[in-house]
Design an enzyme around this catalytic site. Structure first.
Site, PDB file in Angstrom:
ATOM      1  N   HIS A 124       0.923  -1.213  -0.073  1.00 31.56           N
ATOM      2  CA  HIS A 124      -0.065  -0.084   0.190  1.00 31.56           C
ATOM      3  C   HIS A 124       0.917   1.335  -0.012  1.00 31.56           C
ATOM      4  O   HIS A 124       1.691   1.471   0.974  1.00 31.56           O
ATOM      5  CB  HIS A 124      -0.846   0.076   1.434  1.00 31.56           C
ATOM      6  CG  HIS A 124      -2.168  -1.081   1.240  1.00 31.56           C
ATOM      7  ND1 HIS A 124      -2.526  -1.422   2.270  1.00 31.56           N
ATOM      8  CD2 HIS A 124      -2.793  -1.456   0.185  1.00 31.56           C
ATOM      9  CE1 HIS A 124      -3.492  -2.294   2.067  1.00 31.56           C
ATOM     10  NE2 HIS A 124      -3.806  -2.269   0.631  1.00 31.56           N
ATOM     11  N   TYR A 169       3.834   0.610   4.718  1.00 33.55           N
ATOM     12  CA  TYR A 169       4.466  -0.702   5.383  1.00 33.55           C
ATOM     13  C   TYR A 169       3.576  -1.846   5.368  1.00 33.55           C
ATOM     14  O   TYR A 169       3.208  -2.281   6.562  1.00 33.55           O
ATOM     15  CB  TYR A 169       5.116   0.060   6.805  1.00 33.55           C
ATOM     16  CG  TYR A 169       5.923   0.982   6.879  1.00 33.55           C
ATOM     17  CD1 TYR A 169       7.210   0.753   6.517  1.00 33.55           C
ATOM     18  CD2 TYR A 169       5.656   2.155   6.897  1.00 33.55           C
ATOM     19  CE1 TYR A 169       8.335   1.755   6.348  1.00 33.55           C
ATOM     20  CE2 TYR A 169       6.530   3.170   7.033  1.00 33.55           C
ATOM     21  CZ  TYR A 169       7.885   3.280   6.882  1.00 33.55           C
ATOM     22  OH  TYR A 169       9.061   3.922   6.797  1.00 33.55           O
ATOM     23  N   HIS A 170       3.023  -2.101   4.291  1.00 34.50           N
ATOM     24  CA  HIS A 170       2.060  -3.223   4.207  1.00 34.50           C
ATOM     25  C   HIS A 170       2.674  -4.263   3.109  1.00 34.50           C
ATOM     26  O   HIS A 170       1.504  -4.501   2.380  1.00 34.50           O
ATOM     27  CB  HIS A 170       0.553  -2.932   3.867  1.00 34.50           C
ATOM     28  CG  HIS A 170       0.008  -1.800   5.013  1.00 34.50           C
ATOM     29  ND1 HIS A 170      -1.093  -1.145   4.744  1.00 34.50           N
ATOM     30  CD2 HIS A 170       0.536  -1.632   6.306  1.00 34.50           C
ATOM     31  CE1 HIS A 170      -1.427  -0.577   5.905  1.00 34.50           C
ATOM     32  NE2 HIS A 170      -0.343  -0.746   6.750  1.00 34.50           N
ATOM     33  N   PRO A 171       3.793  -4.791   3.293  1.00 32.69           N
ATOM     34  CA  PRO A 171       4.355  -5.470   1.863  1.00 32.69           C
ATOM     35  C   PRO A 171       3.602  -6.952   2.074  1.00 32.69           C
ATOM     36  O   PRO A 171       3.494  -7.479   3.109  1.00 32.69           O
ATOM     37  CB  PRO A 171       5.736  -5.441   2.122  1.00 32.69           C
ATOM     38  CG  PRO A 171       5.923  -5.217   3.639  1.00 32.69           C
ATOM     39  CD  PRO A 171       4.725  -4.263   4.109  1.00 32.69           C
TER      40      PRO A 171
END
Length: 397
Positions: free
Chosen positions: A111, A311-313
């Site tokens: 994201h 920080y949503h990998p």
């Protein structure tokens, strides 16, 4: 809605603290300060343990039942590739023997968001540098779990369709995050470094905002069409990975974020924000000086110059059937072509959820635990059945 987070008396709770420390202290034995390098295999397909480094010394840990990788979207593919499970060409170039040719490290998604410090206000809010740095705020946090120090940062958010006219789309494609602060709220002490903003961009674009009241209403791209990749730099456990996020490679991703900027502009016009004197920060972002401010071309340029991770990998060990050549693990989270090897973390998600990934990752963990236990129970049953028939055969002989 109001942002949901793990809080206890104003403090953020890590998942491991909530699960292990509070619920069952004896459930897990932790081996700290250890860096796992690779999985150990028997007969090139059955996982029997892991190998790593602990304070400079090599160690190995053998597994009684199964090996579960939960090193995250970056860490798990690195361990698999160092173990010989990954893209054949990439591993061969690094002289790593290939056990399974799988697309490990591919399908990286994240994201991304934009709009930091884009809104200026004529009124002060409760969260500003003076309040955060005050002794009273510290005391309030330590003894009551309240005050500016207990803020979640993002106070509220919503998920929406970028097409405000046609709401019949299957999935929302934007999340809007509302933050009563910005990159400059701490005068550059921490946030600009955490966000990776270059020094020249900070000085030219952000630093003039220091001391003024800013807010950030940030559109987040929920379902990017761009795909990145995680690769190994070498066989060495000490080397960092090569991460190519490939953000905004697909033109539709830029267009969707632009729709998000237009929504933010509409929100600024609302009565609630106008009471605070909300208006756009009109200084041009470095690199877009030649574009007319607030024109479509300016915002497209702005997005390309100031878009960052949420920080949503996810996605680098994609779940799918073995017939799907883009997948790494099956629906039971077992690595294709192996036995007793599971991956249980965000890397198994085929695509991003329509919102933050924290709850979804915990769901994967809960389900993964059930799947591993079920796998072991079925294995025990098969072993017992095999032993039963062996005993019958021996008796008959």
């Amino acid at each position: 809605m109001e942002t949901q987070v793990h809080l206890h008396r104003g403090q953020r709770w890590n998942v491991d603290y909530a699960y292990i420390t509070k619920n069952n202290k004896n459930a897990v034995k932790l081996f700290c300060n250890a860096h796992v390098g690779k999985v150990l295999f028997q007969n090139d397909f059955e996982a029997v343990g892991v190998e790593g480094v602990h304070f400079g010394k090599k160690f190995s840990v053998l597994a009684k039942r199964a090996v579960i990788l939960s090193a995250g979207t970056i860490g798990s593919p690195m361990i698999l590739m160092r173990s010989g499970i990954g893209p054949k060409t990439h591993l061969s170039n690094l002289k790593i023997p290939v056990l399974q040719n799988l697309p490990v490290g591919k399908n990286l998604q994240d994201h991304v968001t934009t709009g930091l410090d884009l809104i200026q206000l004529n009124q002060s809010l409760s969260i500003d540098f003076k309040n955060i740095a005050s002794v009273s705020s510290f005391i309030q946090y330590m003894y009551q779990g309240k005050g500016p120090w207990s803020t979640t940062g993002c106070e509220a958010f919503g998920v929406i369709h970028s097409d405000l006219v046609d709401q019949r789309k299957e999935l929302p494609d934007l999340q809007i995050m509302a933050l009563p602060m910005g990159l400059t709220s701490d005068y550059g002490a921490h946030m600009r470094k955490a966000m990776g903003v270059k020094e020249e961009v900070w000085k030219e674009y952000f630093s003039p905002l220091r001391g003024s009241q800013v807010a950030s209403i940030m559109p987040v791209l929920l379902h990017p069409k761009s795909r990145g990749e995680v690769k190994l730099k070498s066989q060495s456990i000490d080397d960092d990975p090569i991460i190519d996020p490939n953000y905004l490679a697909h033109e539709d991703d830029i267009k969707t974020l632009y729709e998000g900027i237009k929504i933010v502009k509409n929100l600024i016009k609302t009565e609630a924000l106008q009471k605070l004197g909300a208006h756009l920060y009109e200084k041009k972002i470095p690199g877009c000086e030649d574009e007319k401010f607030d024109s479509p071309n300016y915002w497209l340029c702005y997005i390309k110059h100031l878009t960052l991770t949420s920080y949503h990998p996810v996605g680098t060990c994609k779940m799918g059937p073995q017939t799907d050549r883009t997948s790494v693990v099956d629906s039971n989270l077992r690595v294709h072509g192996t036995n007793k090897l599971f991956v249980v973390d965000a890397s198994v998600m085929p695509s991003l959820p329509s919102g933050n990934v924290n709850a979804a990752v915990m769901m994967v963990a809960e389900k993964g635990a059930d799947l591993v236990k079920e796998f072991w129970h079925q294995t025990v049953k098969k072993c017992n059945l095999w032993t039963f028939f062996q005993n019958i055969a021996m008796t008959n002989n």
